[in-house]
Scaffold this active site. Structure first.
Site, short mmCIF file in Angstrom:
data_model
loop_
_atom_site.label_atom_id
_atom_site.label_comp_id
_atom_site.label_asym_id
_atom_site.label_seq_id
_atom_site.Cartn_x
_atom_site.Cartn_y
_atom_site.Cartn_z
N VAL A 101 42.31 -34.55 -47.77
CA VAL A 101 43.02 -35.88 -48.11
C VAL A 101 42.21 -36.89 -48.15
O VAL A 101 42.19 -38.00 -48.88
CB VAL A 101 44.23 -36.21 -47.40
CG1 VAL A 101 43.89 -36.23 -46.04
CG2 VAL A 101 45.23 -36.91 -48.05
N GLU A 183 51.12 -35.25 -44.44
CA GLU A 183 51.69 -34.95 -43.02
C GLU A 183 50.59 -33.90 -42.18
O GLU A 183 49.90 -33.27 -43.26
CB GLU A 183 53.07 -34.21 -43.24
CG GLU A 183 53.16 -33.17 -44.13
CD GLU A 183 52.22 -32.02 -44.01
OE1 GLU A 183 52.05 -31.52 -42.79
OE2 GLU A 183 51.91 -31.36 -45.13
N GLY A 324 48.47 -28.86 -47.53
CA GLY A 324 49.37 -30.07 -46.77
C GLY A 324 48.50 -31.34 -46.86
O GLY A 324 47.45 -31.55 -47.55
N GLU A 325 48.68 -32.07 -46.14
CA GLU A 325 47.77 -33.46 -45.81
C GLU A 325 48.33 -34.43 -46.63
O GLU A 325 47.96 -35.58 -46.35
CB GLU A 325 46.32 -33.00 -45.62
CG GLU A 325 45.74 -32.17 -44.89
CD GLU A 325 44.25 -31.70 -45.03
OE1 GLU A 325 43.68 -32.59 -45.77
OE2 GLU A 325 43.39 -31.18 -44.21
N GLY A 326 48.84 -34.06 -47.90
CA GLY A 326 48.90 -35.12 -48.76
C GLY A 326 47.94 -34.96 -49.97
O GLY A 326 47.52 -35.76 -50.92
#
Length: 360
Positions: A101, A183, A324-326
């Site tokens: 991200v 997240e 995830g992470e964005g």
């Protein structure tokens, strides 16, 4: 607090549905120098962004990627292939610029914000004078992680409400008209599966996946743990109560950010499974939240397809991402910019002097 009455915690968010404005923008799209509808879903994306921003000449300004981070007590039950320490280690990686991200946000000029909502490690405050483009750390810790939801509520209601309030206040402090959701929290696919199973009345085994990389046997163990959690909280049904019993501090903080972004008519770019679970909770508190959301991708997590169906959402990408992470939101961001540029800058038949389709 009664969820049926509005309070400072849960804002009243009016619908932005405007049929006349929608028709106006659609006519602009239809009169661009192209066959009718030939840019496909890019046209639908442009129409959606225009309606969110209330402008037929939409510009996305100062986009903010916000990665909400927290730990989960349920990890003690073996629901993750990675240890809980990875949460705080990855926060360091985000801030150092080495995570996916971080790379993608930097590439696309999206400001990166990392929020300690409840990480089981304290971080030193940053200097106010950060270099341009440097990731910003926000310290909004409620507790060093949630409690084990297989033994009792993950959060008290007071903690849950404080996290939502933190999310709302954070958004008020950030510039721009677009929020990209990210997240980090080892164990948070379990929270997302629990929220989805309870709020949408789905079998938890159907919506439970490998998360960070569990084996088939590990997924079966994880599903068994989640079934015990649901049984322990069998009487919990209202959205806020479900969030407190089974959610994470990062999810609750994200719910607050989503509510505030919707109130301010920001474009909300939803990443994957966990961020979609936060949007699900927010939409059960204020359904009009969904009018402001754009879904970046369909995750490889099996529960995400069920969640997208519940939200009646059509994702932009389907690349089996599950980091995830964005990361998916950052990856999809240029599509939003292209949609806006096309609507703003592409010539019409009349302005370009190009003949329209023959009536014969």
């Amino acid at each position: 607090m009664s969820e049926s009455s509005f309070s400072p915690l849960i804002p009243s968010i009016a619908s932005m549905d405007d049929a006349a404005f929608r028709q106006q923008v659609q006519q602009l799209l239809d009169n661009k120098t192209k066959p009718l509808g030939s840019l496909g879903l890019l046209e639908a994306l442009a129409l959606r962004i225009a309606c969110i921003l209330g402008s037929s000449q939409p510009r996305l300004a100062d986009p903010q990627m916000v990665v909400f981070a927290a730990d989960h007590g349920l990890v003690a039950q073996g629901v993750s292939a990675y240890p809980a320490d990875v949460t705080w280690q990855m926060v360091g990686n985000f801030l150092a610029g080495g995570a996916a991200v971080s790379v993608l946000s930097r590439q696309h000029g999206v400001a990166l914000n990392v929020v300690d909502c409840g990480v089981a490690r304290d971080f030193a405050p940053q200097s106010d004078a950060l270099p341009p483009g440097a990731p910003r750390l926000w310290l909004r810790k409620i507790a060093p992680g949630t409690q084990d939801s297989s033994l009792g509520p993950a959060m008290s209601m007071a903690q849950c409400e404080a996290a939502i309030a933190n999310g709302r206040a954070l958004l008020q402090a950030l510039p721009g008209n677009a929020l990209l959701l990210g997240e980090m929290g080892i164990g948070n696919t379990s929270s997302a599966s629990l929220l989805l199973a309870r709020l949408c009345n789905l079998d938890v085994e159907t919506v439970t996946g490998a998360g960070t990389g569990l084996s088939g046997e590990g997924v079966a163990r994880k599903a068994a743990v989640l079934r015990r959690v649901l049984a322990r909280h069998a009487g919990v049904q209202e959205p806020l109560a479900v969030l407190a019993a089974m959610g994470g501090l990062e999810v609750a903080t994200m719910v607050g950010a989503v509510l505030q972004a919707a109130l301010e008519r920001r474009v909300i770019v939803v990443d994957g499974f966990i961020t979609s679970a936060a949007v699900l909770v927010a939409s059960r508190l204020q359904p009009t939240v969904l009018e402001r959301c754009i879904y970046a991708h369909r995750s490889g997590e099996p529960g995400h397809s069920h969640l997208l169906a519940a939200l009646q959402a059509q994702p932009l990408l389907d690349w089996q991402l599950r980091l995830g992470e964005g990361s998916g939101a950052a990856l999809a961001w240029p599509l939003l910019e292209s949609a806006c540029a096309m609507l703003r800058d592409m010539a019409s038949f009349a302005s370009a002097g190009v003949s329209t389709q023959s009536s014969t």
